[in-house]
Write a protein that holds these residues in place. Sequence first.
Motif, PDB file in Angstrom:
ATOM      1  N   TYR A 278       0.791  -1.229   0.000  1.00  0.00           N
ATOM      2  CA  TYR A 278       0.000   0.000   0.000  1.00  0.00           C
ATOM      3  C   TYR A 278       0.827   1.285   0.000  1.00  0.00           C
ATOM      4  O   TYR A 278       0.283   2.363  -0.279  1.00  0.00           O
ATOM      5  CB  TYR A 278      -0.954   0.001   1.200  1.00  0.00           C
ATOM      6  N   HIS A 279       2.112   1.189   0.318  1.00  0.00           N
ATOM      7  CA  HIS A 279       2.943   2.397   0.254  1.00  0.00           C
ATOM      8  C   HIS A 279       4.013   2.310  -0.822  1.00  0.00           C
ATOM      9  O   HIS A 279       4.125   3.200  -1.663  1.00  0.00           O
ATOM     10  CB  HIS A 279       3.606   2.687   1.602  1.00  0.00           C
ATOM     11  N   VAL A 280       4.804   1.243  -0.831  1.00  0.00           N
ATOM     12  CA  VAL A 280       5.869   1.124  -1.815  1.00  0.00           C
ATOM     13  C   VAL A 280       5.309   0.883  -3.210  1.00  0.00           C
ATOM     14  O   VAL A 280       5.764   1.487  -4.190  1.00  0.00           O
ATOM     15  CB  VAL A 280       6.852   0.000  -1.418  1.00  0.00           C
ATOM     16  N   GLY A 281       4.311   0.030  -3.317  1.00  0.00           N
ATOM     17  CA  GLY A 281       3.714  -0.265  -4.624  1.00  0.00           C
ATOM     18  C   GLY A 281       3.249   0.975  -5.372  1.00  0.00           C
ATOM     19  O   GLY A 281       3.598   1.169  -6.550  1.00  0.00           O
ATOM     20  N   PRO A 282       2.485   1.853  -4.738  1.00  0.00           N
ATOM     21  CA  PRO A 282       1.995   3.058  -5.432  1.00  0.00           C
ATOM     22  C   PRO A 282       3.060   4.119  -5.707  1.00  0.00           C
ATOM     23  O   PRO A 282       2.741   5.162  -6.286  1.00  0.00           O
ATOM     24  CB  PRO A 282       0.946   3.611  -4.446  1.00  0.00           C
ATOM     25  N   ASP A 284       5.223   4.080  -7.866  1.00  0.00           N
ATOM     26  CA  ASP A 284       5.483   4.114  -9.316  1.00  0.00           C
ATOM     27  C   ASP A 284       6.986   4.051  -9.589  1.00  0.00           C
ATOM     28  O   ASP A 284       7.572   4.926 -10.209  1.00  0.00           O
ATOM     29  CB  ASP A 284       4.882   5.372  -9.945  1.00  0.00           C
ATOM     30  N   LEU A 285       7.588   2.951  -9.130  1.00  0.00           N
ATOM     31  CA  LEU A 285       9.031   2.781  -9.264  1.00  0.00           C
ATOM     32  C   LEU A 285       9.443   2.220 -10.619  1.00  0.00           C
ATOM     33  O   LEU A 285      10.628   2.218 -10.950  1.00  0.00           O
ATOM     34  CB  LEU A 285       9.540   1.853  -8.155  1.00  0.00           C
ATOM     35  N   GLY A 286       8.499   1.726 -11.384  1.00  0.00           N
ATOM     36  CA  GLY A 286       8.820   1.203 -12.701  1.00  0.00           C
ATOM     37  C   GLY A 286       9.051  -0.300 -12.684  1.00  0.00           C
ATOM     38  O   GLY A 286       9.128  -0.939 -11.629  1.00  0.00           O
ATOM     39  N   PRO A 287       9.195  -0.890 -13.875  1.00  0.00           N
ATOM     40  CA  PRO A 287       9.268  -2.356 -13.986  1.00  0.00           C
ATOM     41  C   PRO A 287      10.571  -2.964 -13.493  1.00  0.00           C
ATOM     42  O   PRO A 287      10.651  -4.180 -13.305  1.00  0.00           O
ATOM     43  CB  PRO A 287       9.111  -2.590 -15.492  1.00  0.00           C
ATOM     44  N   SER A 288      11.611  -2.157 -13.293  1.00  0.00           N
ATOM     45  CA  SER A 288      12.904  -2.703 -12.866  1.00  0.00           C
ATOM     46  C   SER A 288      13.178  -2.463 -11.389  1.00  0.00           C
ATOM     47  O   SER A 288      14.326  -2.516 -10.949  1.00  0.00           O
ATOM     48  CB  SER A 288      14.036  -2.083 -13.702  1.00  0.00           C
ATOM     49  N   ALA A 289      12.134  -2.236 -10.603  1.00  0.00           N
ATOM     50  CA  ALA A 289      12.307  -1.917  -9.181  1.00  0.00           C
ATOM     51  C   ALA A 289      12.848  -3.112  -8.407  1.00  0.00           C
ATOM     52  O   ALA A 289      12.500  -4.268  -8.666  1.00  0.00           O
ATOM     53  CB  ALA A 289      10.983  -1.462  -8.588  1.00  0.00           C
ATOM     54  N   VAL A 309       6.409 -15.388   3.959  1.00  0.00           N
ATOM     55  CA  VAL A 309       5.746 -15.666   2.681  1.00  0.00           C
ATOM     56  C   VAL A 309       4.860 -14.494   2.272  1.00  0.00           C
ATOM     57  O   VAL A 309       4.784 -14.137   1.085  1.00  0.00           O
ATOM     58  CB  VAL A 309       4.918 -16.972   2.783  1.00  0.00           C
ATOM     59  N   ALA A 310       4.187 -13.865   3.238  1.00  0.00           N
ATOM     60  CA  ALA A 310       3.345 -12.706   2.922  1.00  0.00           C
ATOM     61  C   ALA A 310       4.171 -11.581   2.323  1.00  0.00           C
ATOM     62  O   ALA A 310       3.747 -10.910   1.376  1.00  0.00           O
ATOM     63  CB  ALA A 310       2.618 -12.225   4.174  1.00  0.00           C
ATOM     64  N   LEU A 311       5.371 -11.359   2.863  1.00  0.00           N
ATOM     65  CA  LEU A 311       6.261 -10.330   2.314  1.00  0.00           C
ATOM     66  C   LEU A 311       6.680 -10.691   0.896  1.00  0.00           C
ATOM     67  O   LEU A 311       6.655  -9.835  -0.003  1.00  0.00           O
ATOM     68  CB  LEU A 311       7.491 -10.184   3.207  1.00  0.00           C
ATOM     69  N   LYS A 312       7.050 -11.925   0.688  1.00  0.00           N
ATOM     70  CA  LYS A 312       7.451 -12.381  -0.652  1.00  0.00           C
ATOM     71  C   LYS A 312       6.320 -12.173  -1.660  1.00  0.00           C
ATOM     72  O   LYS A 312       6.539 -11.666  -2.771  1.00  0.00           O
ATOM     73  CB  LYS A 312       7.821 -13.862  -0.591  1.00  0.00           C
ATOM     74  N   GLU A 313       5.108 -12.528  -1.271  1.00  0.00           N
ATOM     75  CA  GLU A 313       3.968 -12.409  -2.183  1.00  0.00           C
ATOM     76  C   GLU A 313       3.624 -10.949  -2.461  1.00  0.00           C
ATOM     77  O   GLU A 313       3.244 -10.601  -3.593  1.00  0.00           O
ATOM     78  CB  GLU A 313       2.768 -13.153  -1.598  1.00  0.00           C
ATOM     79  N   ALA A 314       3.742 -10.097  -1.453  1.00  0.00           N
ATOM     80  CA  ALA A 314       3.457  -8.673  -1.668  1.00  0.00           C
ATOM     81  C   ALA A 314       4.437  -8.065  -2.665  1.00  0.00           C
ATOM     82  O   ALA A 314       4.049  -7.293  -3.549  1.00  0.00           O
ATOM     83  CB  ALA A 314       3.510  -7.924  -0.340  1.00  0.00           C
ATOM     84  N   LEU A 315       5.704  -8.409  -2.542  1.00  0.00           N
ATOM     85  CA  LEU A 315       6.706  -7.896  -3.478  1.00  0.00           C
ATOM     86  C   LEU A 315       6.447  -8.421  -4.888  1.00  0.00           C
ATOM     87  O   LEU A 315       6.546  -7.676  -5.872  1.00  0.00           O
ATOM     88  CB  LEU A 315       8.103  -8.293  -3.007  1.00  0.00           C
ATOM     89  N   ALA A 316       6.112  -9.694  -5.009  1.00  0.00           N
ATOM     90  CA  ALA A 316       5.829 -10.272  -6.325  1.00  0.00           C
ATOM     91  C   ALA A 316       4.600  -9.632  -6.944  1.00  0.00           C
ATOM     92  O   ALA A 316       4.567  -9.338  -8.153  1.00  0.00           O
ATOM     93  CB  ALA A 316       5.641 -11.781  -6.192  1.00  0.00           C
ATOM     94  N   GLN A 360      13.910 -13.734  -3.565  1.00  0.00           N
ATOM     95  CA  GLN A 360      14.518 -14.086  -4.842  1.00  0.00           C
ATOM     96  C   GLN A 360      16.039 -14.058  -4.834  1.00  0.00           C
ATOM     97  O   GLN A 360      16.700 -14.883  -5.457  1.00  0.00           O
ATOM     98  CB  GLN A 360      14.009 -13.121  -5.932  1.00  0.00           C
ATOM     99  N   VAL A 361      16.613 -13.056  -4.157  1.00  0.00           N
ATOM    100  CA  VAL A 361      18.053 -12.843  -4.198  1.00  0.00           C
ATOM    101  C   VAL A 361      18.574 -12.713  -2.779  1.00  0.00           C
ATOM    102  O   VAL A 361      17.929 -12.101  -1.923  1.00  0.00           O
ATOM    103  CB  VAL A 361      18.404 -11.571  -5.006  1.00  0.00           C
ATOM    104  N   CYS A 362      19.753 -13.298  -2.527  1.00  0.00           N
ATOM    105  CA  CYS A 362      20.413 -13.133  -1.233  1.00  0.00           C
ATOM    106  C   CYS A 362      21.638 -12.248  -1.428  1.00  0.00           C
ATOM    107  O   CYS A 362      22.558 -12.595  -2.184  1.00  0.00           O
ATOM    108  CB  CYS A 362      20.832 -14.485  -0.672  1.00  0.00           C
ATOM    109  N   PHE A 363      21.645 -11.090  -0.773  1.00  0.00           N
ATOM    110  CA  PHE A 363      22.816 -10.214  -0.789  1.00  0.00           C
ATOM    111  C   PHE A 363      23.591 -10.495   0.485  1.00  0.00           C
ATOM    112  O   PHE A 363      23.268 -10.004   1.565  1.00  0.00           O
ATOM    113  CB  PHE A 363      22.392  -8.754  -0.881  1.00  0.00           C
ATOM    114  N   ASP A 364      24.611 -11.310   0.353  1.00  0.00           N
ATOM    115  CA  ASP A 364      25.339 -11.846   1.493  1.00  0.00           C
ATOM    116  C   ASP A 364      26.540 -10.954   1.816  1.00  0.00           C
ATOM    117  O   ASP A 364      27.476 -10.850   1.029  1.00  0.00           O
ATOM    118  CB  ASP A 364      25.800 -13.262   1.160  1.00  0.00           C
ATOM    119  N   VAL A 365      26.497 -10.329   2.978  1.00  0.00           N
ATOM    120  CA  VAL A 365      27.612  -9.475   3.403  1.00  0.00           C
ATOM    121  C   VAL A 365      28.372 -10.115   4.561  1.00  0.00           C
ATOM    122  O   VAL A 365      29.059  -9.423   5.322  1.00  0.00           O
ATOM    123  CB  VAL A 365      27.122  -8.059   3.792  1.00  0.00           C
ATOM    124  N   SER A 366      28.285 -11.445   4.674  1.00  0.00           N
ATOM    125  CA  SER A 366      28.963 -12.124   5.777  1.00  0.00           C
ATOM    126  C   SER A 366      30.479 -12.052   5.654  1.00  0.00           C
ATOM    127  O   SER A 366      31.195 -12.341   6.626  1.00  0.00           O
ATOM    128  CB  SER A 366      28.516 -13.589   5.853  1.00  0.00           C
TER     129      SER A 366
END
Length: 416
Positions: A278-282, A284-289, A309-316, A360-366
């Motif tokens: 409801y905040h990030v989606g609107p 209008d970040l474009g298709p490569s967000a 899973v809810a977070l993953k689905e919201a982003l998708a 989808q992606v793991c940004f590993d800074v370990s």
Amino acid sequence: QQQQQQQQKTTTNLRNAGTPSNSLIQDEYHHQNNELEEAFFSAKDLTEEQEAMIEDSVGDTMMLHQENEATNGNNQGTRPGSDVEEEDAASIARNHDLIRVRPRDLSLVFVGDSITRYQYLSLAYFLRYGRWFDPTTFPNNLVNAHSFHHDYHPDEDWNEFFMQSNRMLQPYELCDCFRKYDNSIAIERRYFYDAERNNKLVYINISGKSTVGHEGLYGRVDPETVFSSTFTSGLFQEPHNKGAKPADAMSSPTLTKDYLQYHGGSWEYFTWADMIEYHVGPLDLGPSAVAVLNAGLHPSRFHDSLHAVALKEALAQEGIKSVWKTTTLTKDEVLDIQSNRRSSKAMIRELDRTMCQTLQVCFDVSWTAQLQPSFYYDQLHFGEPIYRIFNEDLLVQLGLLPTGYRDPLPRSLVTI
């Protein structure tokens, strides 16, 4: 001709400067000086911006030459009380900054802790100026909020940081930011927009629940108007006014509203998933967000798979690529690992393993478990060029580093 002679003289002096601890610095600067001379003296159709950047770079080269001359006469190239490796890493980072190609069409959302804040600020500064932030050139450190101090009200240092960091990024950042002296109110929502290059950055400071210990995540920016022709940069003047406009960046925030007035923000959501939808989606970040998320050391509900899973689905659903960034270790944890008092398995926390498998992606800074401890300025946070390396690594991993961007800093400069 005088400029060319002076630049050639500078190159020759750097080439012959001669101390062993600075040899790598000199080699790198010699290489970049040759490129700088070629661009400066042979290009005929430079834009005004390119000319200004090159002229600034010539000045930086002269300044660094003076610094090197002073350093060479003092303890064989090492400043008193400093570590040679740390000195070389910081100097090489400065030397890389002569000319940089900035990305275009970037759409990144950072959601997370204070480490994520400083990664956002480091990248926003680079997108603003075309060079990475160098803390040696400013009295205040952009990646250390506690280096900012209010002259008359010590309790308002955080709001001084919000005001000054926002000013550094003008005219490209809107900062919905305010913190009460007792931390009972703590909000930081940043929106960076360079319309010319179509670069959009967002930073939302939250933990697993929220930064103020309440369930709700809230702010005062209408997402549908942020990245538009009516974009207004600056800092919100009032802690809360539902119809408030950003104040001019020169204005100090008014710090008189109480929590109940402030809490009635223009948006409020109770989960990360709802905030994304409801905040990030609107926005209008474009298709490569891309969204880069991290809960840090704060309490988190993501141990419950339903929330993950809810977070993953919201982003998708919003068409946003999801990236989970692992949590860096404390300085004491790093020292324990490096001295074999703690298992290297502790480099990645269990929550990070779960979320890296979910998104989808793991940004590993370990890899920061092998960081030279001197790059911590407290138990949790780093000095530059650590955030710069994070950002260069992230852009490389996502395939977003622009063509022509040369020589990202290697991790070996800052690790043991």
